[in-house]
Design a protein around this motif. Structure first.
Motif, mmCIF file in Angstrom:
data_model
loop_
_atom_site.group_PDB
_atom_site.id
_atom_site.type_symbol
_atom_site.label_atom_id
_atom_site.label_comp_id
_atom_site.label_asym_id
_atom_site.label_seq_id
_atom_site.Cartn_x
_atom_site.Cartn_y
_atom_site.Cartn_z
ATOM 1 N N VAL A 26 -2.694 -1.650 -10.979
ATOM 2 C CA VAL A 26 -2.549 -2.820 -9.987
ATOM 3 C C VAL A 26 -0.899 -2.641 -9.902
ATOM 4 C CG1 VAL A 26 -2.494 -5.209 -9.503
ATOM 5 C CG2 VAL A 26 -4.147 -4.002 -10.893
ATOM 6 N N TYR A 27 -0.433 -2.509 -8.640
ATOM 7 C CA TYR A 27 0.839 -2.581 -8.305
ATOM 8 C C TYR A 27 1.339 -4.034 -7.802
ATOM 9 C CZ TYR A 27 0.012 2.493 -8.251
ATOM 10 O OH TYR A 27 -0.149 3.673 -8.657
ATOM 11 N N PRO A 28 2.742 -4.463 -8.106
ATOM 12 C CA PRO A 28 3.124 -5.899 -7.527
ATOM 13 C C PRO A 28 3.038 -5.991 -6.158
ATOM 14 C CG PRO A 28 4.869 -4.424 -8.463
ATOM 15 C CD PRO A 28 3.502 -3.930 -8.837
ATOM 16 N N THR A 29 3.564 -5.007 -5.425
ATOM 17 C CA THR A 29 3.582 -5.154 -4.057
ATOM 18 C C THR A 29 2.781 -4.149 -3.189
ATOM 19 O OG1 THR A 29 5.553 -3.996 -3.680
ATOM 20 C CG2 THR A 29 5.877 -6.256 -4.094
ATOM 21 N N LEU A 30 2.543 -4.382 -2.066
ATOM 22 C CA LEU A 30 1.623 -3.281 -1.204
ATOM 23 C C LEU A 30 2.716 -2.332 -0.860
ATOM 24 C CD1 LEU A 30 -0.450 -2.456 0.674
ATOM 25 C CD2 LEU A 30 0.781 -3.614 2.630
ATOM 26 N N GLU A 31 4.044 -2.281 -0.726
ATOM 27 C CA GLU A 31 4.989 -1.324 -0.576
ATOM 28 C C GLU A 31 5.194 -0.411 -1.828
ATOM 29 O OE1 GLU A 31 6.338 -0.439 2.237
ATOM 30 O OE2 GLU A 31 5.347 -2.237 3.205
ATOM 31 N N ALA A 32 5.204 -0.962 -3.048
ATOM 32 C CA ALA A 32 5.030 -0.310 -4.110
ATOM 33 C C ALA A 32 3.979 0.577 -4.299
ATOM 34 C CB ALA A 32 5.251 -1.340 -5.368
ATOM 35 N N VAL A 67 -5.592 -7.629 -5.236
ATOM 36 C CA VAL A 67 -6.640 -8.137 -6.080
ATOM 37 C C VAL A 67 -5.569 -9.006 -6.911
ATOM 38 C CG1 VAL A 67 -8.044 -5.984 -6.466
ATOM 39 C CG2 VAL A 67 -6.013 -6.063 -7.562
ATOM 40 N N GLU A 68 -6.100 -9.588 -8.011
ATOM 41 C CA GLU A 68 -5.316 -10.519 -8.709
ATOM 42 C C GLU A 68 -4.030 -9.596 -9.423
ATOM 43 O OE1 GLU A 68 -5.574 -13.273 -12.659
ATOM 44 O OE2 GLU A 68 -7.494 -12.484 -11.816
ATOM 45 N N GLY A 69 -2.879 -10.220 -9.140
ATOM 46 C CA GLY A 69 -1.781 -9.526 -9.683
ATOM 47 C C GLY A 69 -1.053 -8.607 -8.877
ATOM 48 N N GLY A 70 -1.842 -8.333 -7.635
ATOM 49 C CA GLY A 70 -1.132 -7.353 -6.838
ATOM 50 C C GLY A 70 -1.960 -6.448 -5.875
ATOM 51 N N TRP A 71 -1.798 -5.081 -5.915
ATOM 52 C CA TRP A 71 -2.551 -4.239 -4.944
ATOM 53 C C TRP A 71 -3.102 -2.995 -5.824
ATOM 54 C CZ3 TRP A 71 -3.016 -5.256 0.179
ATOM 55 C CH2 TRP A 71 -2.318 -6.402 0.712
ATOM 56 N N THR A 72 -4.139 -2.627 -5.288
ATOM 57 C CA THR A 72 -4.868 -1.304 -6.014
ATOM 58 C C THR A 72 -5.548 -0.807 -5.226
ATOM 59 O OG1 THR A 72 -5.775 -0.747 -8.061
ATOM 60 C CG2 THR A 72 -6.959 -2.473 -6.935
ATOM 61 N N TRP A 73 -6.137 0.576 -5.585
ATOM 62 C CA TRP A 73 -6.798 1.374 -4.515
ATOM 63 C C TRP A 73 -8.490 0.917 -4.422
ATOM 64 C CZ3 TRP A 73 -2.980 3.962 -2.411
ATOM 65 C CH2 TRP A 73 -2.102 4.173 -3.116
ATOM 66 N N LYS A 74 -9.042 1.291 -3.345
ATOM 67 C CA LYS A 74 -10.242 0.592 -2.840
ATOM 68 C C LYS A 74 -11.427 1.322 -3.640
ATOM 69 C CE LYS A 74 -9.073 -1.218 1.685
ATOM 70 N NZ LYS A 74 -9.414 -1.064 3.199
ATOM 71 N N PHE A 75 -11.223 2.819 -4.062
ATOM 72 C CA PHE A 75 -12.420 3.314 -4.371
ATOM 73 C C PHE A 75 -12.828 2.942 -5.982
ATOM 74 C CE2 PHE A 75 -8.817 6.097 -5.603
ATOM 75 C CZ PHE A 75 -9.092 6.421 -6.964
ATOM 76 N N ASP A 76 -13.946 3.261 -6.049
ATOM 77 C CA ASP A 76 -14.583 2.844 -7.366
ATOM 78 C C ASP A 76 -14.119 4.127 -8.347
ATOM 79 O OD1 ASP A 76 -16.062 2.391 -9.658
ATOM 80 O OD2 ASP A 76 -17.890 2.048 -8.599
ATOM 81 N N PRO A 77 -13.618 3.907 -9.512
ATOM 82 C CA PRO A 77 -13.269 5.201 -10.311
ATOM 83 C C PRO A 77 -14.310 5.619 -10.942
ATOM 84 C CG PRO A 77 -12.087 3.264 -11.034
ATOM 85 C CD PRO A 77 -12.769 2.877 -9.859
ATOM 86 N N THR A 78 -15.529 5.081 -10.859
ATOM 87 C CA THR A 78 -16.658 5.798 -11.410
ATOM 88 C C THR A 78 -17.594 6.373 -10.347
ATOM 89 O OG1 THR A 78 -17.888 3.519 -11.356
ATOM 90 C CG2 THR A 78 -16.574 3.841 -13.282
ATOM 91 N N PHE A 79 -17.122 6.671 -9.243
ATOM 92 C CA PHE A 79 -18.042 7.262 -8.199
ATOM 93 C C PHE A 79 -18.770 8.556 -8.623
ATOM 94 C CE2 PHE A 79 -14.037 9.014 -6.927
ATOM 95 C CZ PHE A 79 -14.420 10.369 -6.551
#
Length: 290
Positions: A161-167, A197-209
């Motif tokens: 999880v990244y703290p900002t969208l730019e990061a 998400v809580e705490g920042g930003w993360t990728w949309k895809f499910d890592p268990t796809f």
């Protein structure tokens, strides 16, 4: 990573993004499937399928340039803004594509898939041959596992999880890695790849796809509709592999060579990809609505 300035962004790209799609949802086997749609209702249908860990927004600058067609790009379950499943499967994703085409009343559309999405597109042609007029796949190799999955499997770890969208945007990388990505396309695709998400930003895809995968070398001999391969010069399909694919296909397999393109041609050679798609659609009578 600094944002591209207005002078860095070509006019064709600005025009393409200005032709914003409609966003819609349909339920498939208990899971919401999100998709984007462009073009005139009643025009010949075209479905664009993203690769593993990607999403429908990878086509935002491509689809508007295929204006002779009613174009749909979906988020396969576990990707983009679609819901998640406990188990992912090529046949399940193929059913999602067919359900979306039915929801949009597309009459035997062409299905085009990139990388892992190419495997899914060919699966649609095999499993639902009466529902499509033709299939094309972009740099989808004859591996036993799609390249995005093998790279992600190597680096399994908790989702960062990244703290900002730019990061987060600054950390966008392609799988497999690609040396050249046009910065204005990268900026758009990266932003569309993230959610808060809580705490920042993360990728949309499910890592268990990951799931059971049908093999392209087993699917091609079963395909009865017209099929074509887009081969990227710096991609994963060598001339020798393309020749092997041609030997596996029942019918003639046209190979469209994209010069100086990496594995993700919509990111480095988008206009060459558009030209190839336009030409192929014009040469396939059923695809052109003739």
């Amino acid at each position: 990573m600094s944002e591209p300035t207005d002078t860095d962004v070509p006019a064709w790209f600005t025009r393409a993004l200005a032709a914003a799609p409609e966003h819609r949802d349909v339920e498939v086997d208990g899971t919401r499937v999100h998709y984007r749609v462009w073009g005139r209702v009643g025009a010949p249908g075209l479905v664009l399928v993203h690769g593993g860990a990607a999403h429908s927004g990878w086509w935002d600058h491509i689809a508007p340039q295929l204006s002779s067609h009613r174009v749909v790009a979906l988020d396969l379950s576990g990707h983009g803004d679609s819901g998640r499943r406990e188990i992912y499967d090529m046949r399940q994703w193929a059913r999602e594509i067919v359900t979306v085409t039915e929801a949009e009343a597309l009459d035997r559309p062409v299905v085009v898939g990139h990388s892992m999405g190419g495997w899914v597109a060919v699966t649609v042609g095999v499993e639902h041959g009466d529902a499509v007029s033709a299939v094309a796949y972009i740099d989808s190799p004859l591996n036993d596992q799609p390249p995005e999955e093998s790279r992600l499997a190597e680096r399994r770890r908790p989702r960062r999880v990244y703290p900002t969208l730019e990061a987060a945007v600054g950390r966008f990388r392609t799988l497999p890695p690609q040396d050249v990505v046009l910065p204005y396309i990268r900026e758009h695709v990266a932003r569309e790849s993230l959610h808060q998400v809580e705490g920042g930003w993360t990728w949309k895809f499910d890592p268990t796809f990951f799931g059971r995968r049908l093999l392209l070398r087993e699917l091609l001999p079963q395909l009865t509709c017209p099929v074509a391969l887009f081969r990227c010069e710096h991609g994963l399909v060598s001339p020798e592999m393309a020749a092997e694919m041609a030997g596996l296909a029942r019918e003639h397999l046209p190979v469209v060579d994209l010069p100086d393109a990496g594995h993700h041609p919509m990111l480095d050679q988008p206009l060459a990809l558009v030209t190839g798609l336009r030409t192929l659609l014009a040469l396939w009578p059923a695809a052109a609505g003739m």
